[in-house]
Each structure stands twice: as C-alpha cells, then as structure tokens.
Design a protein around this motif. Structure first.
Motif, PDB file in Angstrom:
ATOM      1  N   PRO A 236       0.811  -1.227   0.000  1.00 55.90           N
ATOM      2  CA  PRO A 236       0.000   0.000   0.000  1.00 55.90           C
ATOM      3  C   PRO A 236       0.841   1.271   0.000  1.00 55.90           C
ATOM      4  CG  PRO A 236      -0.872  -1.588   1.562  1.00 55.90           C
ATOM      5  CD  PRO A 236       0.429  -2.148   1.083  1.00 55.90           C
ATOM      6  N   SER A 237       2.056   1.197   0.586  1.00 56.59           N
ATOM      7  CA  SER A 237       2.899   2.396   0.646  1.00 56.59           C
ATOM      8  C   SER A 237       3.347   2.850  -0.735  1.00 56.59           C
ATOM      9  CB  SER A 237       4.124   2.138   1.525  1.00 56.59           C
ATOM     10  OG  SER A 237       4.910   1.085   0.993  1.00 56.59           O
ATOM     11  N   ALA A 238       3.273   1.955  -1.736  1.00 53.53           N
ATOM     12  CA  ALA A 238       3.615   2.372  -3.089  1.00 53.53           C
ATOM     13  C   ALA A 238       2.592   3.363  -3.623  1.00 53.53           C
ATOM     14  CB  ALA A 238       3.705   1.155  -4.011  1.00 53.53           C
ATOM     15  N   ALA A 239       1.335   3.252  -3.166  1.00 52.55           N
ATOM     16  CA  ALA A 239       0.284   4.174  -3.587  1.00 52.55           C
ATOM     17  C   ALA A 239       0.095   5.303  -2.590  1.00 52.55           C
ATOM     18  CB  ALA A 239      -1.043   3.424  -3.777  1.00 52.55           C
ATOM     19  N   VAL A 240       0.447   5.051  -1.329  1.00 51.22           N
ATOM     20  CA  VAL A 240       0.295   6.066  -0.276  1.00 51.22           C
ATOM     21  C   VAL A 240       1.663   6.251   0.386  1.00 51.22           C
ATOM     22  CG1 VAL A 240      -0.979   6.760   1.781  1.00 51.22           C
ATOM     23  CG2 VAL A 240      -2.061   5.263   0.110  1.00 51.22           C
ATOM     24  N   PRO A 241       2.514   7.106  -0.166  1.00 49.54           N
ATOM     25  CA  PRO A 241       3.858   7.288   0.401  1.00 49.54           C
ATOM     26  C   PRO A 241       3.803   7.643   1.876  1.00 49.54           C
ATOM     27  CG  PRO A 241       3.664   8.407  -1.715  1.00 49.54           C
ATOM     28  CD  PRO A 241       2.279   7.956  -1.345  1.00 49.54           C
ATOM     29  N   GLY A 242       4.704   7.018   2.621  1.00 46.50           N
ATOM     30  CA  GLY A 242       4.763   7.287   4.050  1.00 46.50           C
ATOM     31  C   GLY A 242       3.891   6.379   4.887  1.00 46.50           C
ATOM     32  N   MET A 243       3.103   5.506   4.267  1.00 49.73           N
ATOM     33  CA  MET A 243       2.261   4.599   5.044  1.00 49.73           C
ATOM     34  C   MET A 243       3.139   3.654   5.856  1.00 49.73           C
ATOM     35  SD  MET A 243      -0.904   2.213   3.791  1.00 49.73           S
ATOM     36  CE  MET A 243      -1.983   3.641   3.763  1.00 49.73           C
ATOM     37  N   ALA A 244       2.719   3.304   7.036  1.00 46.90           N
ATOM     38  CA  ALA A 244       3.505   2.484   7.954  1.00 46.90           C
ATOM     39  C   ALA A 244       3.832   1.128   7.343  1.00 46.90           C
ATOM     40  CB  ALA A 244       2.743   2.296   9.267  1.00 46.90           C
ATOM     41  N   TYR A 245       5.068   0.674   7.591  1.00 53.79           N
ATOM     42  CA  TYR A 245       5.491  -0.606   7.001  1.00 53.79           C
ATOM     43  C   TYR A 245       4.691  -1.773   7.577  1.00 53.79           C
ATOM     44  CZ  TYR A 245       7.900  -2.492  11.091  1.00 53.79           C
ATOM     45  OH  TYR A 245       8.176  -3.021  12.317  1.00 53.79           O
ATOM     46  N   GLU A 246       4.155  -1.624   8.818  1.00 56.77           N
ATOM     47  CA  GLU A 246       3.343  -2.702   9.396  1.00 56.77           C
ATOM     48  C   GLU A 246       2.133  -3.007   8.529  1.00 56.77           C
ATOM     49  OE1 GLU A 246       5.548  -0.892  12.879  1.00 56.77           O
ATOM     50  OE2 GLU A 246       4.497  -0.131  11.110  1.00 56.77           O
ATOM     51  N   LEU A 247       1.553  -1.984   7.886  1.00 57.48           N
ATOM     52  CA  LEU A 247       0.400  -2.203   7.011  1.00 57.48           C
ATOM     53  C   LEU A 247       0.833  -2.909   5.733  1.00 57.48           C
ATOM     54  CD1 LEU A 247      -1.239   1.276   7.564  1.00 57.48           C
ATOM     55  CD2 LEU A 247      -2.022  -0.900   8.511  1.00 57.48           C
ATOM     56  N   ASP A 248       2.026  -2.545   5.196  1.00 58.65           N
ATOM     57  CA  ASP A 248       2.580  -3.288   4.059  1.00 58.65           C
ATOM     58  C   ASP A 248       2.753  -4.758   4.419  1.00 58.65           C
ATOM     59  OD1 ASP A 248       2.677  -0.999   2.579  1.00 58.65           O
ATOM     60  OD2 ASP A 248       4.846  -0.722   2.712  1.00 58.65           O
ATOM     61  N   GLU A 249       3.229  -4.990   5.644  1.00 56.87           N
ATOM     62  CA  GLU A 249       3.480  -6.354   6.094  1.00 56.87           C
ATOM     63  C   GLU A 249       2.182  -7.166   6.145  1.00 56.87           C
ATOM     64  OE1 GLU A 249       4.850  -6.509  10.079  1.00 56.87           O
ATOM     65  OE2 GLU A 249       5.442  -8.616   9.983  1.00 56.87           O
ATOM     66  N   MET A 250       1.107  -6.561   6.655  1.00 54.08           N
ATOM     67  CA  MET A 250      -0.179  -7.270   6.727  1.00 54.08           C
ATOM     68  C   MET A 250      -0.662  -7.676   5.339  1.00 54.08           C
ATOM     69  SD  MET A 250      -2.239  -4.847   9.414  1.00 54.08           S
ATOM     70  CE  MET A 250      -1.442  -4.199  10.880  1.00 54.08           C
ATOM     71  N   VAL A 251      -0.592  -6.738   4.388  1.00 51.20           N
ATOM     72  CA  VAL A 251      -1.074  -7.017   3.035  1.00 51.20           C
ATOM     73  C   VAL A 251      -0.197  -8.065   2.366  1.00 51.20           C
ATOM     74  CG1 VAL A 251      -1.429  -6.031   0.744  1.00 51.20           C
ATOM     75  CG2 VAL A 251      -2.144  -4.754   2.774  1.00 51.20           C
ATOM     76  N   ALA A 252       1.135  -7.936   2.496  1.00 51.06           N
ATOM     77  CA  ALA A 252       2.043  -8.885   1.852  1.00 51.06           C
ATOM     78  C   ALA A 252       1.846 -10.293   2.378  1.00 51.06           C
ATOM     79  CB  ALA A 252       3.487  -8.437   2.073  1.00 51.06           C
ATOM     80  N   SER A 253       1.657 -10.429   3.685  1.00 54.66           N
ATOM     81  CA  SER A 253       1.474 -11.756   4.273  1.00 54.66           C
ATOM     82  C   SER A 253       0.164 -12.392   3.813  1.00 54.66           C
ATOM     83  CB  SER A 253       1.501 -11.649   5.793  1.00 54.66           C
ATOM     84  OG  SER A 253       1.243 -12.898   6.395  1.00 54.66           O
ATOM     85  N   ALA A 254      -0.921 -11.619   3.805  1.00 55.53           N
ATOM     86  CA  ALA A 254      -2.239 -12.172   3.472  1.00 55.53           C
ATOM     87  C   ALA A 254      -2.364 -12.496   1.991  1.00 55.53           C
ATOM     88  CB  ALA A 254      -3.335 -11.196   3.887  1.00 55.53           C
ATOM     89  N   THR A 255      -1.637 -11.768   1.109  1.00 54.97           N
ATOM     90  CA  THR A 255      -1.826 -11.933  -0.332  1.00 54.97           C
ATOM     91  C   THR A 255      -0.672 -12.659  -0.998  1.00 54.97           C
ATOM     92  OG1 THR A 255      -0.858  -9.760  -0.768  1.00 54.97           O
ATOM     93  CG2 THR A 255      -3.250  -9.859  -0.473  1.00 54.97           C
ATOM     94  N   ALA A 256       0.128 -13.395  -0.232  1.00 55.24           N
ATOM     95  CA  ALA A 256       1.197 -14.185  -0.853  1.00 55.24           C
ATOM     96  C   ALA A 256       0.591 -15.114  -1.897  1.00 55.24           C
ATOM     97  CB  ALA A 256       1.941 -14.986   0.212  1.00 55.24           C
ATOM     98  N   ARG A 257       1.210 -15.146  -3.084  1.00 57.81           N
ATOM     99  CA  ARG A 257       0.634 -15.969  -4.155  1.00 57.81           C
ATOM    100  C   ARG A 257       0.739 -17.457  -3.844  1.00 57.81           C
ATOM    101  NH1 ARG A 257       3.349 -14.667  -9.476  1.00 57.81           N
ATOM    102  NH2 ARG A 257       4.960 -13.634  -8.256  1.00 57.81           N
TER     103      ARG A 257
END
Length: 645
Positions: A236-257
């Motif tokens: 998400p931080s790619a679309a919303v610069p400065g977004m907390a890395y913890e939120l990136d982590e949640m999305v990456a973990s849940a959407t692993a291919r």
C-alpha cells in the motif's frame, strides 16, 4: 420507474408467513428482499433463489445443507440465518436484516480510509471468518459487497458458505471485474478453496481500504486473473507514500501468491493484524491518505455514519484538558528554555556575587540547553522500516538515514519472500544514534528438505526416517506387489529426492505382498475348507452364527468373505459361514383330499409338490398317499410326492 413494482413477489406473503415489502438486491443466484415475519412481527431479509436454479435438486440440497450449517454458526459478526423453506418453486432463506450499507458503498463514497478505520472494519471480518474456519466453513467469495456495516457501526459478513454453483454473468461488467479482483491464485488455477482463499481476499480488501483502489486492474476479467497468477499485490505504501510498514506487512502476508506462505486461516491473520496494529502510533493510525474523498458534510446521521463514530471523530482530551501532558519530559525542550533561578546564596549578606558566579550560571544554562539539543537533535534518528525489502533496498534506506550496515544473517521463513528482510536489530522505529550500525536478517524462504529414499524399508522405519528428516509421516495405503515384501514401502508421495517444505506430510504406499487367488470352498466341510485356505497362505475365521440352508448340509460352508475369485494378501483372513442344515417343518396330511386342495396345503407349508398318477390315476382327483406321511417333518423347500387315484 420503480423496479420493485415489476417484481411479482413484492406484496406477496411467502409460505404463509413472510410478507415481502421491497426488493433490496439481485444477484446471480438469488434476490434479496426486505420482509416482515408476520408470526413474530420482526423485519428480516429474505433471500429467494431464482426459480431457474430451484429446479436443480442437487443445488437446492446443497443450498439447504449449507444454510443449516451456517445457522449453527452463532457469531456476532455473521449475518444469522433464522429459517429455511420453500413455497412452490421459491426456495428461500430468512436472515437477519442489517440496516446500513456495504463496505463497497463506503469505499465508493469515501475512497481510501484512515488505517484506524480500515483495521476496525477488517478485525470483525476476520473474527467472523475465523469462527467459520475453525467450524469447517470457507466463505469462498469475500469482497466488500459481502461486508455489511450497520447504522450502529457493527460489521457483519454475509453469504457464508453459499457457493455459487452457476455463474450466470458472462459479459465483462463491473460485477465480474469486482468478483475476480478477490480470487486467490489457487482458486483460479484449480478451484481449490480452503481457508487461505478467504485470507487472500481479506488482504486485497485491506489494500483497497488503505489506497482506495484494487491492487490489480484491467479491461477484462482475463487480464485481472492473469495478474493474480503472475504479479504480487503491491505494498500500500507504493500508492500512499509514508504509510507504515506494518500495514505493508499485513497485506504482503495475506496476499502471498503461494498459499503455504499465507496465514493458515483468518484466526492467524487476525493475530498478525492485532500485533501489527499494536506497533502503530496514533499519528500512523489517523493518517488521512491522499486518495480519501472530501466529505462535504459533518458527522450528522447520514450514510457516512456506518463507519463507527470512534473512527471519524476526534479523540477526547485527557481529564485535565492538557493535550500536551503526555510523553517523555525530554521531548519538551521548551521546559528548559529558562533555567531555574540559582538557590539563595549561603554567603554572608553584604558579599555580592562576582563576575565568576554569573559566568557559571550562564554556562550552566548553556550546558542544559546543549544537552537537550544533543538528545533531541540530529545526533539521533529512527531505524527505517526494512521488512520485505531486498538487501540492496535495505542498505539504501540505511544509508539515507545516516546509518551503517551491521551484521547480515540468514534464516528460513514460511511467510517472508526469499531474499527479503525478515527483521532488523534494532527494530524499525527504534531510536538510534546517527552512524550506528543496524543488523538485519534475510529470508531464505521456507526451510526445504529432500524426501529420503524409503523404498524397501519397513513401514515403522520409514516413518521414523521421515520424522528424523523434519517431515511428517502421512497417509498409508497398501497395494499388492510381487517384488516388495509385505509391510515394506513401495513408494512415497512426493517421490524421493523431491524438495519440499519442512513439516510436509509424505504419503506412503506399503506392500501387501504378492496377491493370492482366493479358492472357492463353499459346500466343503469345515475341516476341508480350513485346510485348503491355510495351504493358500490365508487365515480362517468361522462366523459365530450359522444359517439354515436347504442347499448345504449341516456343517458345510454356505458362504465365504471375501468371495472366491478375488485376490488377497498372504496372512489375510477369510471368514466362513457354516450351515446348520435345512429348516425342518411339519408336513400336512393330505391323504383323501382333492389334488387341488392337497397342492394348496403343501405349497402353503413351504414344500414343492410332484403328482404321481400311475396308470389308473389319469382321470382321478383324490390323493391316495404321500411320500412323507402327514405329521412328520421334512426340509423346507423339499418335494412331497402325492399319488392320485
């Protein structure tokens, strides 16, 4: 024109109980109505299956079976099922009515949400899914349209377990695009649907709540499906610069291919979300993304209030009304701007403080100010977020922050992509002196081991070997083998030499030995049958109960299990059922009766009848004698001969 006026069910009373007031929504499988239960006088939602689908008995049976299962899933964040029934061609579900709107409505109106609002919606969704997963249900179609947000702020998940067996939408409408946007790769490839497909969909929904857009776009469903299969969901931080890395982590973990890299169910993902949320500060939770749509009204009672008010209104100040009362004192440099006055001099009155005392006071003030500046100035910085970054990206981030690269280590991880950062020391966000070193750990991906060569080993030895190598013994099946001794392993699945993740279950195929043709021993005496089967390498068991048989004498084998002609392994058991002889019944006395009466009496008792007319009984009609005298017993089904004169 009001389309509800054209709906034939509006205004009708279904099943003599449910008065349909208006139509709420139409889907590919059913139409949802607002209805009133006239028996209990309560408003509810009535989901009526399309009559075209109701003619499919198997589909209706599945619809009813799964509805009953969901009705047993009592959870505050699940839309409850109250009743199920049918009225003619209409098959329906009576469900809880939620006044409010869907998450799709909220996203359409508000765009991206603050992280606090997104997580406050996601957590009850995961709680509902977690309860379903632990009860054995998979939603299979999670999307914002199935997340209902009541006017009171409560979040509920709808359409649990009601799998769409028929896809009636064939064009490239937004409905199709919206649905495929939440499909996990394994759903697309082979139709697999375990709890991790719901986890993937929740990860996509979290991305959409945080950024206002779906992660994969395209002009057709095929394009979106291709991206799900071949492209990772971006942070998400790619679309919303400065977004907390913890939120990136949640999305990456849940959407692993790869499904194995995701949390195994919604309960596990909820734990990750709560852990990540606990590491976010208030500013990170309340940050307003640039994709958020402006709202031209206040927090009045309108549709925007379906997001809990706690998410949209300012937090109250502490009880003393001081908004700056919290936090470490060292962060308040203004408190040190004016040093405290020096204590009263203990010198005798009349002696003035000289220039030296003034210099000391000034130096003291300057020293305090310099110390505070040193603690709070550029001499310190924070460790940047490095999770899920490559080593090069991590080193660049550290360099930009004025930090050195410390020890680089490697470790296996089931959730973090190979070649990316698992964690750092100190942790991200920690306060650290400029030019200090930060160590980090790089993921080597899931720990993999090779399946050992197990062919020819005894079953117990093979299972011990698997455990020793970090694998789990899996299901055991048995097959005949001319070459592998009984009880030894023929093969393994996955095959030996295959690289698999540690902890993977390995199925074993074990030999039953060379096959033996089972001989036919029916009609044999017990001793002869036992001898023949034993010589063939089989064991013998005699059934405790014997059966009457007019075909086999007492003590002979009536039937065998398994039957002859089949194949068995050496040492297998054949069960024999012995005869206790025919059933003996009393023979009626028919001497002197007419032929018809005699035949009727004997056949009625269970005997066959044979007529002996001789030379002089051709035209006779009276029984002269019978082969078994009346009053005696004979085997049921045997033949009684009557002589006629």
């Amino acid at each position: 024109m009001d389309t509800t006026l054209q709906d034939p069910l509006v205004g009708q009373v279904l099943d003599g109980r449910y008065r349909i007031d208006s139509r709420i929504a139409v889907g590919g499988m059913a139409t949802v109505y607002r209805a009133v239960d006239t028996r209990l006088d309560r408003v509810l939602a009535l989901k009526v299956m399309h009559p075209a689908l109701a003619v499919d008995a198997s589909f209706v049976e599945r619809f009813i079976r799964e509805a009953k299962s969901v009705a047993r899933l009592a959870h505050p964040n699940v839309v409850q099922v109250f009743d199920q029934g049918n009225d003619g061609s209409y098959v329906y579900l009576a469900m809880e009515y939620v006044a409010g709107c869907t998450l799709r409505d909220v996203l359409r109106e508000r765009g991206a949400l603050q992280p606090r609002a997104a997580l406050d919606i996601l957590e009850p969704v995961l709680a509902a899914l977690g309860a379903a997963h632990r009860a054995g249900f998979v939603h299979r179609d999670m999307k914002p349209e199935n997340v209902l947000i009541g006017d009171d702020g409560r979040v509920k998940v709808a359409d649990f377990g009601l799998v769409r067996a028929v896809d009636t939408v064939t064009n490239t409408t937004g409905t199709v695009l919206g649905t495929v946007s939440y499909l996990a790769p394994e759903q697309i490839e082979d139709g697999t649907a375990d709890p991790r497909v719901d986890v993937y969909a929740c990860g996509v929904m979290l991305y959409e709540m945080l950024t206002g857009d779906k992660p994969h776009d395209g002009d057709s469903p095929a394009v979106i499906l291709y991206k799900h299969l071949h492209e990772d969901v971006p942070p998400p931080s790619a679309a919303v610069p400065g977004m907390a890395y913890e939120l990136d982590e949640m999305v990456a973990s849940a959407t692993a291919r790869t499904p194995a890299l995701r949390p195994y169910d919604a309960v596990a993902l909820l734990a990750q979300v709560r852990d990540g949320r606990g590491r976010l500060d208030e500013d990170q939770l309340d940050a307003v993304p640039p994709q958020a749509l402006a709202v031209d009204h206040d927090n009045g009672d309108d549709r925007t209030t379906v997001i809990p008010r706690a998410l949209t209104t300012p937090r109250p100040l502490p009880a003393d009304g001081d908004d700056h009362a919290s936090g470490p004192a060292l962060d308040r440099t203004s408190r040190f701007a004016s040093p405290p006055p020096p204590p009263p001099s203990r010198r005798r009155s009349g002696i003035r403080r000289g220039p030296a005392a003034i210099v000391v006071a000034v130096l003291l003030a300057l020293g305090l100010g310099a110390g505070v500046w040193y603690i709070n100035s550029g001499q310190f910085t924070k460790v940047p977020p490095l999770l899920a970054k490559t080593q090069d990206e991590a080193e660049d981030r550290l360099q930009d922050a004025g930090l050195e690269v410390g020890k680089v280590s490697h470790a296996h991880s089931d959730t973090v992509k190979r070649g990316t950062i698992i964690g750092s020391d100190p942790e991200p966000g920690a306060r650290i002196r400029v030019n200090d070193a930060v160590s980090f750990t790089i993921s080597d991906g899931p720990e993999t081991v090779r399946v050992p060569a197990l062919a020819g080993q005894k079953l117990g030895e093979a299972q011990d070997q698997l455990r020793k190598d970090g694998l789990d013994p899996g299901m055991v099946t048995r097959e005949f083998s001319e070459d592998v001794p009984r009880g030894s392993v023929i093969s393994a699945r996955p095959a030996d030499g295959t690289k698999v993740r540690a902890g993977t279950a390995v199925a074993l195929v074990v030999s039953k030995g060379a096959p033996i043709d089972i001989p036919d021993v029916t009609g044999s005496d017990e001793a002869d049958a036992r001898s023949e089967l034993t010589e063939a390498g089989l064991k013998v068991k005699i059934a405790t109960e014997r059966v009457t048989s007019s075909e086999y004498d007492k003590g002979q084998v009536v039937r065998q299990t398994p039957k002859s002609g089949g194949r068995a392994a050496e040492g297998d058991t054949v069960t024999l059922t012995l005869s206790k002889g025919p059933e003996m019944i009393e023979v009626p006395d028919v001497v002197g009766d007419s032929v018809d009466d005699a035949r009727q009496a004997l056949e009625g008792a269970g005997f066959e009848v044979d007529e002996d007319r001789g030379l002089f009984g051709i035209f006779g009609d009276e029984v002269k004698s019978q082969s078994v005298e009346g009053g005696r017993t004979a085997p049921k089904g045997s033949t009684i001969t009557i002589k006629i004169r």
